[in-house]
Design an enzyme around this catalytic site. Structure first.
Site, short mmCIF file in Angstrom:
data_model
loop_
_atom_site.label_atom_id
_atom_site.label_comp_id
_atom_site.label_asym_id
_atom_site.label_seq_id
_atom_site.Cartn_x
_atom_site.Cartn_y
_atom_site.Cartn_z
N ASP A 177 0.85 -0.91 -14.94
CA ASP A 177 0.03 -0.22 -14.22
C ASP A 177 0.10 1.52 -14.27
O ASP A 177 0.37 0.52 -12.67
CB ASP A 177 -1.50 -0.49 -14.47
CG ASP A 177 -2.47 -1.16 -15.89
OD1 ASP A 177 -1.53 -1.24 -16.82
OD2 ASP A 177 -3.87 -1.21 -14.97
N ASP B 256 -11.25 0.73 -25.59
CA ASP B 256 -11.33 0.24 -24.92
C ASP B 256 -13.12 0.23 -24.60
O ASP B 256 -13.26 0.95 -24.60
CB ASP B 256 -10.81 1.09 -23.09
CG ASP B 256 -8.83 0.67 -23.29
OD1 ASP B 256 -8.71 0.21 -23.85
OD2 ASP B 256 -8.81 2.33 -23.41
#
Length: 255
Positions: A8, A129
């Site tokens: 990330d 998500d």
């Protein structure tokens, strides 16, 4: 089941967040390319990359870091974060990304997702998500009224390579992956499902394998802090793959 080590990106560095909160970022490596090489050397088959800044900005922000990862990894990479139009999809695929992940745009512009799936078969995944069971968008800053299942079913006929299901409430907390919700989604749809969020160790992988029908899993913080050893995890999954016959090739493909 395929393990996707996660990189990330925030400010050009490799970080992990807690529940998607950009204010709670821990830097694990200031050189994302180095991290990609480490994952590849350990035997990773794929690498999962997210441009966190891009997810909030709606456009690529950590492009240089992504390109460095692509050059260093020598592995297929899937990329999400800020990819909101066909031009961006085409550009990243042309630059060497094996698969793009479309999240916010799957809610905002589902026709674009279908168009991309048709134009680039096998190279587009839908990132769903969830926060409290509802789909979150814009870098997890906003929550829609859609449920995970409702959004996933919208793309059943689109030809998406995978649905990547992230439980935001567990992400980065090392409290265990949401096996029940992920397995329920995998049973409900034909598209391969990849679990994400909360992986804490080998036991989570065993639980996902036992649930059946789950094509992959993304792991982040547990790999960085040593709770999950990548070589051990890959050995576990390879052993399970060798022992279990493929009941549904689409569900268990190298996705």
């Amino acid at each position: 089941m395929i393990l996707y080590p996660a990189i990330d990106l925030k400010g050009g560095q490799c970080v992990r967040l807690r529940q998607g909160d950009m204010a709670q970022a821990t830097v694990f490596n200031s050189d994302p390319a180095d991290q990609a090489r480490r994952f590849a050397a350990a035997g990773a088959e794929w690498i999962h990359v997210v441009d966190l800044d891009g997810a909030f900005a709606g456009r690529a922000v950590n492009g240089a870091a992504v390109e460095a990862i692509l050059k260093a990894a020598n592995r297929p990479c899937q990329l999400g974060g800020g990819i909101r139009d066909l031009a961006a999809i085409e550009a990243w695929l042309a630059r060497g990304v094996s698969r793009v992940i479309l999240g916010t745009v799957a809610v905002r512009d589902p026709d674009l997702v279908r168009q991309a799936c048709r134009k680039f078969p096998g190279r587009v995944a839908v990132g769903i998500d969830a926060k409290g069971g509802r789909v979150a968008v814009e870098g997890w800053a906003e929550t829609s009224e859609l449920t995970v299942e409702e959004l996933a079913l919208r793309f059943e006929d689109a030809g998406a390579a995978a649905i990547i299901h992230t439980d935001i409430d567990r992400d980065g907390l090392l409290q265990g992956v949401n096996v029940e919700a992920t397995a329920a989604l995998a049973r409900r749809i034909k598209t391969p499902v990849i679990a994400s969020g909360g992986v804490a160790g080998l036991e989570d992988l065993r639980r996902l394998l036992a649930a059946g029908g789950i094509a992959g899993v993304v792991a982040g913080r547990a790999l960085y802090d040593g709770r999950l050893i990548l070589e051990e995890a890959l050995a576990l999954l390879a052993s399970a793959r060798a022992q279990t016959p493929e009941r549904n090739p689409r569900k268990t493909q190298l996705c």
